[in-house]
Motif scaffolding. Structure first.
Motif, PDB file in Angstrom:
ATOM      1  N   LEU A  62       0.761  -1.200  -0.303  1.00 52.38           N
ATOM      2  CA  LEU A  62      -0.011  -0.562   0.008  1.00 52.38           C
ATOM      3  C   LEU A  62       0.975   1.561  -0.080  1.00 52.38           C
ATOM      4  O   LEU A  62       1.766   1.281   0.881  1.00 52.38           O
ATOM      5  N   PHE A  63       0.778   2.459  -0.855  1.00 52.14           N
ATOM      6  CA  PHE A  63       1.243   3.587  -0.976  1.00 52.14           C
ATOM      7  C   PHE A  63       0.241   4.814  -0.486  1.00 52.14           C
ATOM      8  O   PHE A  63      -0.800   4.816  -0.694  1.00 52.14           O
ATOM      9  N   ALA A  64       0.796   5.489   0.165  1.00 49.85           N
ATOM     10  CA  ALA A  64       0.077   7.087   0.303  1.00 49.85           C
ATOM     11  C   ALA A  64      -0.863   7.719   0.082  1.00 49.85           C
ATOM     12  O   ALA A  64       0.232   8.005  -1.521  1.00 49.85           O
ATOM     13  N   ALA A  65      -2.360   7.540  -0.556  1.00 49.04           N
ATOM     14  CA  ALA A  65      -2.326   8.192  -1.365  1.00 49.04           C
ATOM     15  C   ALA A  65      -1.866   9.764  -1.065  1.00 49.04           C
ATOM     16  O   ALA A  65      -2.270  10.268  -0.598  1.00 49.04           O
ATOM     17  N   ARG A  66      -2.345  10.370  -2.383  1.00 51.84           N
ATOM     18  CA  ARG A  66      -1.968  11.600  -2.267  1.00 51.84           C
ATOM     19  C   ARG A  66      -3.370  12.024  -3.318  1.00 51.84           C
ATOM     20  O   ARG A  66      -3.632  11.913  -4.278  1.00 51.84           O
ATOM     21  N   HIS A  67      -4.186  12.983  -2.996  1.00 54.07           N
ATOM     22  CA  HIS A  67      -5.653  13.631  -3.116  1.00 54.07           C
ATOM     23  C   HIS A  67      -5.162  14.729  -3.711  1.00 54.07           C
ATOM     24  O   HIS A  67      -5.344  16.131  -3.562  1.00 54.07           O
ATOM     25  N   VAL A  68      -4.484  14.676  -5.880  1.00 54.24           N
ATOM     26  CA  VAL A  68      -4.125  15.966  -6.481  1.00 54.24           C
ATOM     27  C   VAL A  68      -5.433  16.701  -7.071  1.00 54.24           C
ATOM     28  O   VAL A  68      -4.757  17.197  -7.551  1.00 54.24           O
ATOM     29  N   LEU A  69      -5.851  15.396  -7.457  1.00 53.81           N
ATOM     30  CA  LEU A  69      -7.559  16.464  -7.689  1.00 53.81           C
ATOM     31  C   LEU A  69      -8.389  15.816  -7.514  1.00 53.81           C
ATOM     32  O   LEU A  69      -9.305  15.113  -7.444  1.00 53.81           O
ATOM     33  N   PRO A  70      -9.039  16.956  -6.178  1.00 53.22           N
ATOM     34  CA  PRO A  70     -10.003  16.247  -5.277  1.00 53.22           C
ATOM     35  C   PRO A  70     -11.355  16.643  -5.328  1.00 53.22           C
ATOM     36  O   PRO A  70     -12.107  15.379  -5.408  1.00 53.22           O
ATOM     37  N   ARG A  71     -11.511  16.786  -6.705  1.00 51.59           N
ATOM     38  CA  ARG A  71     -12.827  17.360  -7.515  1.00 51.59           C
ATOM     39  C   ARG A  71     -13.565  16.462  -8.218  1.00 51.59           C
ATOM     40  O   ARG A  71     -14.478  15.837  -8.052  1.00 51.59           O
ATOM     41  N   PHE A  72     -12.332  15.159  -8.473  1.00 50.58           N
ATOM     42  CA  PHE A  72     -13.045  13.936  -9.178  1.00 50.58           C
ATOM     43  C   PHE A  72     -12.770  12.633  -8.119  1.00 50.58           C
ATOM     44  O   PHE A  72     -12.532  11.663  -8.651  1.00 50.58           O
ATOM     45  N   GLU A  73     -12.512  13.307  -6.905  1.00 49.26           N
ATOM     46  CA  GLU A  73     -12.871  12.463  -5.596  1.00 49.26           C
ATOM     47  C   GLU A  73     -11.943  10.632  -6.015  1.00 49.26           C
ATOM     48  O   GLU A  73     -10.310  11.171  -6.425  1.00 49.26           O
ATOM     49  N   VAL A  74     -12.330   9.950  -6.167  1.00 49.17           N
ATOM     50  CA  VAL A  74     -11.902   8.349  -5.617  1.00 49.17           C
ATOM     51  C   VAL A  74     -10.328   8.760  -7.788  1.00 49.17           C
ATOM     52  O   VAL A  74      -9.465   8.228  -7.297  1.00 49.17           O
ATOM     53  N   SER A  75     -11.362   9.209  -8.943  1.00 49.76           N
ATOM     54  CA  SER A  75     -10.804   9.354  -9.160  1.00 49.76           C
ATOM     55  C   SER A  75      -9.149  10.082  -9.976  1.00 49.76           C
ATOM     56  O   SER A  75      -8.092  10.244 -10.322  1.00 49.76           O
ATOM     57  N   GLY A  76      -9.414  10.497  -9.198  1.00 48.00           N
ATOM     58  CA  GLY A  76      -7.910  12.239  -8.254  1.00 48.00           C
ATOM     59  C   GLY A  76      -7.975  11.887  -7.721  1.00 48.00           C
ATOM     60  O   GLY A  76      -6.034  12.826  -7.574  1.00 48.00           O
ATOM     61  N   ILE A  77      -6.480  10.410  -7.107  1.00 46.43           N
ATOM     62  CA  ILE A  77      -6.074  10.477  -5.939  1.00 46.43           C
ATOM     63  C   ILE A  77      -4.408   9.759  -6.636  1.00 46.43           C
ATOM     64  O   ILE A  77      -5.136   8.390  -7.424  1.00 46.43           O
ATOM     65  N   THR A  78      -3.774   9.912  -6.248  1.00 53.13           N
ATOM     66  CA  THR A  78      -2.393   8.339  -6.752  1.00 53.13           C
ATOM     67  C   THR A  78      -1.610   8.524  -5.677  1.00 53.13           C
ATOM     68  O   THR A  78      -1.226   9.092  -4.610  1.00 53.13           O
ATOM     69  N   SER A  79       0.042   8.195  -6.384  1.00 56.33           N
ATOM     70  CA  SER A  79       1.099   7.864  -4.975  1.00 56.33           C
ATOM     71  C   SER A  79       2.028   8.047  -6.017  1.00 56.33           C
ATOM     72  O   SER A  79       2.415   7.059  -7.167  1.00 56.33           O
ATOM     73  N   PRO A  80       3.033   9.294  -5.980  1.00 55.91           N
ATOM     74  CA  PRO A  80       4.460   8.857  -6.857  1.00 55.91           C
ATOM     75  C   PRO A  80       5.215   7.232  -6.502  1.00 55.91           C
ATOM     76  O   PRO A  80       5.742   6.987  -7.679  1.00 55.91           O
ATOM     77  N   GLY A  81       5.048   7.737  -5.355  1.00 54.22           N
ATOM     78  CA  GLY A  81       5.478   6.320  -5.018  1.00 54.22           C
ATOM     79  C   GLY A  81       5.283   4.271  -5.493  1.00 54.22           C
ATOM     80  O   GLY A  81       5.697   3.838  -6.188  1.00 54.22           O
TER      81      GLY A  81
END
Length: 406
Positions: A62-81
Protein backbone atom coordinates in the motif's frame (compact mmCIF):
# COMPACT_ATOMS: atom_id res chain seq x y z
CA UNK A 1 2.48 -18.47 -10.38
CA UNK A 2 2.71 -14.89 -9.13
CA UNK A 3 -0.43 -12.81 -9.63
CA UNK A 4 -0.33 -9.09 -8.92
CA UNK A 5 -3.77 -7.57 -8.22
CA UNK A 6 -3.88 -3.81 -8.66
CA UNK A 7 -6.87 -1.90 -7.29
CA UNK A 8 -7.29 1.81 -6.66
CA UNK A 9 -7.84 2.15 -2.93
CA UNK A 10 -7.98 0.43 0.43
CA UNK A 11 -9.09 2.21 3.62
CA UNK A 12 -9.70 1.04 7.19
CA UNK A 13 -13.46 1.51 6.63
CA UNK A 14 -13.51 -0.17 3.20
CA UNK A 15 -14.90 2.96 1.53
CA UNK A 16 -14.04 1.81 -1.99
CA UNK A 17 -16.26 -1.21 -1.53
CA UNK A 18 -16.73 -3.85 -4.21
CA UNK A 19 -13.53 -3.77 -6.33
CA UNK A 20 -11.25 -3.96 -3.30
CA UNK A 21 -13.38 -6.67 -1.71
CA UNK A 22 -13.29 -8.71 -4.94
CA UNK A 23 -9.53 -8.25 -5.28
CA UNK A 24 -8.96 -9.40 -1.69
CA UNK A 25 -11.27 -12.39 -2.12
CA UNK A 26 -9.52 -13.47 -5.32
CA UNK A 27 -6.06 -13.08 -3.79
CA UNK A 28 -7.08 -15.08 -0.76
CA UNK A 29 -8.68 -17.76 -2.94
CA UNK A 30 -5.64 -18.00 -5.22
CA UNK A 31 -3.33 -18.40 -2.24
CA UNK A 32 -5.58 -21.14 -0.84
CA UNK A 33 -5.16 -23.00 -4.15
CA UNK A 34 -1.37 -22.79 -4.01
CA UNK A 35 -0.67 -19.66 -6.07
CA UNK A 36 1.20 -16.52 -5.02
CA UNK A 37 -1.07 -13.47 -5.06
CA UNK A 38 -0.63 -9.99 -3.64
CA UNK A 39 -2.48 -6.69 -3.58
CA UNK A 40 -1.15 -3.31 -4.70
CA UNK A 41 -3.24 -0.21 -3.95
CA UNK A 42 -3.29 3.24 -2.44
CA UNK A 43 -3.91 3.40 1.29
CA UNK A 44 -5.90 6.27 2.77
CA UNK A 45 -7.19 7.03 6.24
CA UNK A 46 -4.41 5.16 8.04
CA UNK A 47 -2.21 6.82 10.70
CA UNK A 48 1.23 8.04 9.56
CA UNK A 49 3.51 5.07 9.11
CA UNK A 50 0.56 2.77 9.70
CA UNK A 51 -0.01 1.29 6.25
CA UNK A 52 -0.47 -2.47 6.75
CA UNK A 53 1.67 -5.02 4.94
CA UNK A 54 -1.14 -7.59 4.98
CA UNK A 55 -4.87 -7.07 4.52
CA UNK A 56 -7.10 -9.90 5.78
CA UNK A 57 -4.17 -12.26 5.42
CA UNK A 58 -3.24 -11.10 1.90
CA UNK A 59 0.27 -9.65 1.35
CA UNK A 60 -0.14 -6.01 0.31
CA UNK A 61 1.94 -3.11 -0.94
CA UNK A 62 0.00 0.00 0.00
CA UNK A 63 1.20 3.50 -0.87
CA UNK A 64 0.00 6.66 0.86
CA UNK A 65 -2.68 8.33 -1.26
CA UNK A 66 -2.22 11.89 -2.48
CA UNK A 67 -5.39 13.78 -3.36
CA UNK A 68 -4.02 15.65 -6.36
CA UNK A 69 -7.41 16.30 -8.01
CA UNK A 70 -9.93 16.44 -5.13
CA UNK A 71 -12.90 17.32 -7.32
CA UNK A 72 -12.60 13.91 -9.00
CA UNK A 73 -12.72 12.09 -5.64
CA UNK A 74 -11.34 8.53 -5.92
CA UNK A 75 -10.38 9.08 -9.58
CA UNK A 76 -8.17 12.00 -8.55
CA UNK A 77 -5.87 10.25 -6.07
CA UNK A 78 -2.47 8.80 -6.84
CA UNK A 79 0.98 8.12 -5.39
CA UNK A 80 4.37 8.93 -6.95
CA UNK A 81 5.80 6.07 -4.91
CA UNK A 82 3.37 3.57 -6.40
CA UNK A 83 3.99 4.75 -9.94
CA UNK A 84 7.76 4.59 -9.38
CA UNK A 85 7.60 1.05 -7.98
CA UNK A 86 5.01 -0.19 -10.48
CA UNK A 87 7.39 -1.15 -13.34
CA UNK A 88 9.44 -3.37 -11.02
CA UNK A 89 6.34 -4.93 -9.44
CA UNK A 90 4.82 -5.57 -12.87
CA UNK A 91 8.03 -7.11 -14.18
CA UNK A 92 8.20 -9.56 -11.27
CA UNK A 93 4.64 -10.88 -11.77
CA UNK A 94 3.56 -13.75 -14.01
CA UNK A 95 0.12 -12.16 -14.45
CA UNK A 96 -0.89 -8.54 -13.83
CA UNK A 97 -4.57 -8.39 -12.87
CA UNK A 98 -5.84 -4.81 -12.88
CA UNK A 99 -9.24 -3.87 -11.41
CA UNK A 100 -9.64 -1.11 -13.95
CA UNK A 101 -11.28 2.28 -13.71
CA UNK A 102 -10.66 5.74 -15.14
CA UNK A 103 -8.17 6.88 -12.53
CA UNK A 104 -4.55 7.74 -11.78
CA UNK A 105 -3.61 4.31 -10.39
CA UNK A 106 -5.04 1.35 -12.23
CA UNK A 107 -4.98 2.86 -15.71
CA UNK A 108 -1.28 3.89 -15.60
CA UNK A 109 -0.31 0.45 -14.24
CA UNK A 110 -2.34 -1.28 -16.97
CA UNK A 111 -0.64 0.88 -19.60
CA UNK A 112 2.77 -0.04 -18.18
CA UNK A 113 1.97 -3.75 -18.24
CA UNK A 114 0.74 -3.57 -21.83
CA UNK A 115 3.80 -1.62 -22.94
CA UNK A 116 6.14 -4.06 -21.17
CA UNK A 117 4.46 -7.07 -22.76
CA UNK A 118 3.40 -8.61 -19.44
CA UNK A 119 0.33 -10.91 -19.32
CA UNK A 120 -2.49 -8.43 -18.60
CA UNK A 121 -5.95 -9.21 -17.22
CA UNK A 122 -8.47 -6.39 -16.84
CA UNK A 123 -11.54 -6.59 -14.62
CA UNK A 124 -13.93 -3.65 -15.00
CA UNK A 125 -16.58 -4.28 -12.29
CA UNK A 126 -19.23 -2.52 -14.36
CA UNK A 127 -17.29 0.77 -14.16
CA UNK A 128 -16.23 1.12 -17.81
CA UNK A 129 -19.02 2.14 -20.16
CA UNK A 130 -19.64 4.85 -22.78
CA UNK A 131 -19.74 8.33 -21.31
CA UNK A 132 -20.54 11.90 -22.31
CA UNK A 133 -18.23 13.32 -19.67
CA UNK A 134 -15.51 15.17 -21.56
CA UNK A 135 -12.77 14.47 -19.04
CA UNK A 136 -13.59 10.76 -19.13
CA UNK A 137 -13.67 10.84 -22.92
CA UNK A 138 -10.18 12.36 -22.91
CA UNK A 139 -9.00 9.56 -20.59
CA UNK A 140 -10.44 7.03 -23.04
CA UNK A 141 -8.51 8.56 -25.93
CA UNK A 142 -5.27 8.89 -23.98
CA UNK A 143 -5.08 5.33 -22.75
CA UNK A 144 -8.19 3.44 -21.72
CA UNK A 145 -9.18 2.27 -25.20
CA UNK A 146 -5.62 1.17 -25.91
CA UNK A 147 -5.32 -1.04 -22.82
CA UNK A 148 -8.76 -2.57 -23.43
CA UNK A 149 -7.66 -3.53 -26.94
CA UNK A 150 -4.23 -4.79 -25.89
CA UNK A 151 -5.31 -6.74 -22.80
CA UNK A 152 -4.90 -10.50 -22.89
CA UNK A 153 -8.21 -10.94 -21.07
CA UNK A 154 -11.09 -8.60 -20.22
CA UNK A 155 -13.35 -9.99 -17.50
CA UNK A 156 -17.05 -9.16 -17.27
CA UNK A 157 -19.74 -10.02 -14.75
CA UNK A 158 -22.71 -10.04 -17.12
CA UNK A 159 -23.32 -9.98 -20.87
CA UNK A 160 -24.59 -6.40 -20.49
CA UNK A 161 -21.28 -5.32 -18.96
CA UNK A 162 -19.35 -6.99 -21.80
CA UNK A 163 -21.41 -5.05 -24.37
CA UNK A 164 -20.96 -1.72 -22.59
CA UNK A 165 -17.19 -2.22 -22.28
CA UNK A 166 -16.97 -3.22 -25.95
CA UNK A 167 -18.85 -0.05 -26.92
CA UNK A 168 -16.07 2.07 -25.38
CA UNK A 169 -13.54 0.80 -27.95
CA UNK A 170 -15.91 0.40 -30.93
CA UNK A 171 -15.36 -0.05 -33.86
CA UNK A 172 -12.28 -1.88 -32.53
CA UNK A 173 -12.47 -4.94 -30.29
CA UNK A 174 -11.34 -5.48 -26.73
CA UNK A 175 -8.93 -8.23 -25.81
CA UNK A 176 -10.43 -11.71 -25.38
CA UNK A 177 -13.54 -11.54 -23.18
CA UNK A 178 -14.23 -13.98 -20.33
CA UNK A 179 -17.07 -14.07 -17.85
CA UNK A 180 -16.03 -14.17 -14.20
CA UNK A 181 -18.73 -13.75 -11.57
CA UNK A 182 -18.00 -12.64 -8.04
CA UNK A 183 -17.69 -15.33 -5.41
CA UNK A 184 -17.91 -15.61 -1.64
CA UNK A 185 -16.70 -18.02 1.01
CA UNK A 186 -19.47 -20.42 2.07
CA UNK A 187 -20.91 -19.60 5.48
CA UNK A 188 -22.99 -21.52 8.03
CA UNK A 189 -26.72 -20.99 7.70
CA UNK A 190 -27.95 -18.15 9.93
CA UNK A 191 -30.10 -19.15 12.91
CA UNK A 192 -33.86 -18.76 12.69
CA UNK A 193 -35.24 -15.67 14.38
CA UNK A 194 -36.96 -16.39 17.69
CA UNK A 195 -40.71 -16.45 17.18
CA UNK A 196 -42.30 -13.19 18.20
CA UNK A 197 -39.05 -11.22 18.23
CA UNK A 198 -38.84 -7.83 16.45
CA UNK A 199 -37.72 -8.20 12.81
CA UNK A 200 -34.55 -6.49 11.55
CA UNK A 201 -34.20 -5.10 8.03
CA UNK A 202 -30.61 -4.36 6.97
CA UNK A 203 -28.85 -2.15 4.39
CA UNK A 204 -25.09 -2.72 4.47
CA UNK A 205 -23.20 -0.99 1.64
CA UNK A 206 -21.69 2.38 0.83
CA UNK A 207 -24.21 5.12 1.55
CA UNK A 208 -24.32 6.97 -1.75
CA UNK A 209 -26.85 8.06 -4.34
CA UNK A 210 -26.44 5.24 -6.86
CA UNK A 211 -27.23 2.61 -4.24
CA UNK A 212 -30.53 4.37 -3.42
CA UNK A 213 -30.44 4.21 0.41
CA UNK A 214 -33.27 6.76 0.37
CA UNK A 215 -35.56 4.06 -0.99
CA UNK A 216 -34.55 1.82 1.91
CA UNK A 217 -35.54 4.60 4.31
CA UNK A 218 -38.74 5.37 2.37
CA UNK A 219 -39.83 1.75 2.91
CA UNK A 220 -40.12 2.21 6.68
CA UNK A 221 -43.73 3.45 6.88
CA UNK A 222 -45.04 0.56 4.76
CA UNK A 223 -43.28 -2.05 6.92
CA UNK A 224 -43.99 -0.39 10.27
CA UNK A 225 -47.70 -0.27 9.53
CA UNK A 226 -47.78 -4.07 9.85
CA UNK A 227 -44.69 -4.59 12.04
CA UNK A 228 -44.52 -1.56 14.38
CA UNK A 229 -41.59 -3.07 16.30
CA UNK A 230 -39.39 -3.60 13.18
CA UNK A 231 -35.88 -2.19 13.26
CA UNK A 232 -34.14 -0.79 10.19
CA UNK A 233 -30.32 -0.79 10.34
CA UNK A 234 -28.31 1.37 7.92
CA UNK A 235 -24.64 0.33 7.79
CA UNK A 236 -21.70 1.36 5.61
CA UNK A 237 -19.36 4.29 5.03
CA UNK A 238 -21.10 7.59 4.25
CA UNK A 239 -19.24 8.18 0.97
CA UNK A 240 -22.07 10.30 -0.45
CA UNK A 241 -22.54 12.47 2.67
CA UNK A 242 -26.17 11.35 2.75
CA UNK A 243 -26.63 9.96 6.24
CA UNK A 244 -27.75 13.26 7.76
CA UNK A 245 -30.37 13.68 5.02
CA UNK A 246 -31.58 10.09 5.45
CA UNK A 247 -32.01 10.41 9.21
CA UNK A 248 -33.85 13.70 8.67
CA UNK A 249 -36.11 12.04 6.08
CA UNK A 250 -37.01 9.33 8.59
CA UNK A 251 -37.84 11.94 11.21
CA UNK A 252 -40.05 13.89 8.79
CA UNK A 253 -41.98 10.70 8.04
CA UNK A 254 -42.40 10.09 11.77
CA UNK A 255 -40.35 6.87 11.74
CA UNK A 256 -36.97 8.12 12.95
CA UNK A 257 -37.22 5.94 16.06
CA UNK A 258 -37.05 2.79 13.92
CA UNK A 259 -33.88 3.69 11.96
CA UNK A 260 -30.34 3.25 13.27
CA UNK A 261 -27.11 4.20 11.50
CA UNK A 262 -24.17 2.11 12.72
CA UNK A 263 -21.45 3.43 10.38
CA UNK A 264 -18.80 1.46 8.52
CA UNK A 265 -18.15 -2.12 9.62
CA UNK A 266 -15.21 -4.46 9.20
CA UNK A 267 -15.82 -7.70 7.35
CA UNK A 268 -16.39 -9.83 10.44
CA UNK A 269 -18.99 -7.37 11.72
CA UNK A 270 -20.68 -7.34 8.31
CA UNK A 271 -21.13 -11.11 8.40
CA UNK A 272 -22.44 -10.95 11.97
CA UNK A 273 -24.99 -8.25 11.03
CA UNK A 274 -26.14 -10.35 8.08
CA UNK A 275 -26.56 -13.40 10.28
CA UNK A 276 -28.72 -11.50 12.77
CA UNK A 277 -31.00 -9.77 10.22
CA UNK A 278 -34.27 -11.01 8.70
CA UNK A 279 -34.16 -9.28 5.30
CA UNK A 280 -31.36 -7.57 3.38
CA UNK A 281 -32.25 -4.62 1.14
CA UNK A 282 -30.08 -3.08 -1.58
CA UNK A 283 -32.16 -0.86 -3.91
CA UNK A 284 -29.07 0.01 -5.97
CA UNK A 285 -29.34 0.98 -9.62
CA UNK A 286 -25.57 0.80 -10.24
CA UNK A 287 -24.34 -2.57 -8.95
CA UNK A 288 -23.46 -5.05 -11.66
CA UNK A 289 -22.92 -7.92 -9.22
CA UNK A 290 -23.05 -6.83 -5.59
CA UNK A 291 -20.70 -8.59 -3.19
CA UNK A 292 -22.88 -7.57 -0.24
CA UNK A 293 -25.86 -9.34 -1.83
CA UNK A 294 -23.74 -12.45 -2.38
CA UNK A 295 -22.61 -12.37 1.24
CA UNK A 296 -26.24 -12.09 2.31
CA UNK A 297 -27.12 -15.14 0.23
CA UNK A 298 -24.15 -17.02 1.69
CA UNK A 299 -25.61 -16.91 5.21
CA UNK A 300 -29.14 -17.64 4.00
CA UNK A 301 -30.47 -14.09 4.34
CA UNK A 302 -33.29 -13.28 1.86
CA UNK A 303 -32.63 -10.20 -0.26
CA UNK A 304 -34.58 -7.40 -1.92
CA UNK A 305 -32.78 -6.18 -5.05
CA UNK A 306 -33.68 -4.10 -8.08
CA UNK A 307 -34.40 -5.46 -11.53
CA UNK A 308 -31.25 -3.79 -12.92
CA UNK A 309 -28.99 -5.74 -10.55
CA UNK A 310 -26.83 -8.34 -12.24
CA UNK A 311 -27.96 -10.84 -9.60
CA UNK A 312 -31.69 -10.18 -10.07
CA UNK A 313 -32.29 -13.10 -12.50
CA UNK A 314 -30.53 -15.55 -10.16
CA UNK A 315 -32.42 -14.30 -7.09
CA UNK A 316 -35.77 -14.50 -8.89
CA UNK A 317 -35.16 -17.94 -10.40
CA UNK A 318 -34.00 -19.42 -7.09
CA UNK A 319 -36.69 -17.77 -4.98
CA UNK A 320 -33.95 -16.29 -2.78
CA UNK A 321 -35.71 -12.98 -2.27
CA UNK A 322 -37.71 -10.38 -4.16
CA UNK A 323 -36.90 -8.26 -7.22
CA UNK A 324 -38.42 -4.77 -7.48
CA UNK A 325 -38.56 -2.01 -10.07
CA UNK A 326 -36.70 1.12 -9.05
CA UNK A 327 -36.33 4.31 -11.05
CA UNK A 328 -34.68 7.48 -9.70
CA UNK A 329 -37.31 10.01 -8.68
CA UNK A 330 -40.22 7.55 -8.69
CA UNK A 331 -42.22 8.30 -5.50
CA UNK A 332 -43.44 4.70 -5.36
CA UNK A 333 -39.93 3.21 -4.95
CA UNK A 334 -40.16 3.09 -1.19
CA UNK A 335 -43.58 1.47 -1.17
CA UNK A 336 -42.41 -1.22 -3.61
CA UNK A 337 -39.39 -1.98 -1.44
CA UNK A 338 -41.60 -2.00 1.65
CA UNK A 339 -44.08 -4.45 0.14
CA UNK A 340 -41.22 -6.76 -0.87
CA UNK A 341 -39.86 -6.65 2.69
CA UNK A 342 -43.32 -7.47 4.06
CA UNK A 343 -43.51 -10.50 1.77
CA UNK A 344 -40.23 -11.78 3.18
CA UNK A 345 -41.18 -11.14 6.81
CA UNK A 346 -43.90 -13.75 6.52
CA UNK A 347 -42.40 -16.67 8.49
CA UNK A 348 -43.07 -19.34 5.86
CA UNK A 349 -41.86 -17.15 3.00
CA UNK A 350 -38.77 -16.14 4.96
CA UNK A 351 -37.87 -19.75 5.73
CA UNK A 352 -38.27 -20.82 2.10
CA UNK A 353 -36.28 -17.86 0.77
CA UNK A 354 -33.57 -18.42 3.38
CA UNK A 355 -32.98 -21.99 2.26
CA UNK A 356 -33.05 -20.92 -1.41
CA UNK A 357 -30.55 -18.12 -0.77
CA UNK A 358 -28.12 -20.41 1.04
CA UNK A 359 -28.34 -23.05 -1.70
CA UNK A 360 -27.89 -20.45 -4.46
CA UNK A 361 -24.66 -19.15 -2.93
CA UNK A 362 -23.35 -22.69 -2.37
CA UNK A 363 -24.30 -23.98 -5.82
CA UNK A 364 -23.36 -21.02 -8.02
CA UNK A 365 -21.13 -18.45 -6.32
CA UNK A 366 -18.48 -20.09 -4.16
CA UNK A 367 -15.09 -18.44 -4.15
CA UNK A 368 -13.33 -21.75 -4.84
CA UNK A 369 -15.25 -22.22 -8.10
CA UNK A 370 -14.63 -18.63 -9.18
CA UNK A 371 -10.91 -18.91 -8.46
CA UNK A 372 -10.68 -22.17 -10.40
CA UNK A 373 -12.22 -20.38 -13.38
CA UNK A 374 -9.79 -17.50 -12.95
CA UNK A 375 -6.81 -19.84 -12.89
CA UNK A 376 -8.01 -21.23 -16.22
CA UNK A 377 -8.10 -17.69 -17.60
CA UNK A 378 -4.59 -17.05 -16.31
CA UNK A 379 -3.33 -20.23 -18.00
CA UNK A 380 -4.90 -19.20 -21.31
CA UNK A 381 -3.43 -15.70 -21.00
CA UNK A 382 0.08 -16.93 -20.28
CA UNK A 383 -0.09 -19.38 -23.17
CA UNK A 384 -1.34 -16.62 -25.48
CA UNK A 385 1.48 -14.26 -24.45
CA UNK A 386 4.21 -16.90 -24.73
CA UNK A 387 3.00 -17.78 -28.23
CA UNK A 388 3.10 -14.16 -29.43
CA UNK A 389 6.57 -13.44 -30.91
CA UNK A 390 5.98 -9.68 -31.01
CA UNK A 391 5.63 -9.45 -27.22
CA UNK A 392 9.20 -9.58 -25.93
CA UNK A 393 10.07 -8.90 -22.31
CA UNK A 394 11.77 -5.52 -21.86
CA UNK A 395 15.48 -5.36 -21.12
CA UNK A 396 16.38 -5.06 -17.45
CA UNK A 397 17.88 -1.64 -16.59
CA UNK A 398 21.49 -2.13 -15.56
CA UNK A 399 22.26 -2.04 -11.88
CA UNK A 400 18.66 -2.44 -10.72
CA UNK A 401 16.99 -5.51 -9.34
CA UNK A 402 13.27 -6.00 -9.92
CA UNK A 403 10.94 -5.57 -6.99
CA UNK A 404 9.33 -8.79 -5.90
CA UNK A 405 5.62 -9.35 -5.65
CA UNK A 406 4.96 -9.27 -1.89
Amino acid sequence: MKALHVVTLHTPTHEFGGPTRVALNLCRGLRAQGEQAALVALGDGFPPGGLPRRVEGVPARLFAARHVLPRFEVSGITSPGLLTAAPRLVRSADVVHVHLMRDLVTLPVAMMAARMGRPLVLQTHGMIDPTRNRVAQAVDVLGLRRVLRRADAVLHLTPAERELTAAVVAPHRTGPAYRLVNGVTPQPMRPARPEGGPPTVLYCARVQEGKRPQDFVAALPTVLERHPDARFVLAGPDTGALVGELLALARRMGVGHALEYVGALDHADVIERLRSADVYVLPSIQDAFSVSVLESLSVGLPVVVTRTSGLAPDVAAAGAGRVVDNAPGDPDNGRRVGRAVLDLLDPAANAAASQAAWRLARDSFTLDAVVSTLRGVYAAVRERVSAAPVRRPPRQPSGRRPARVP
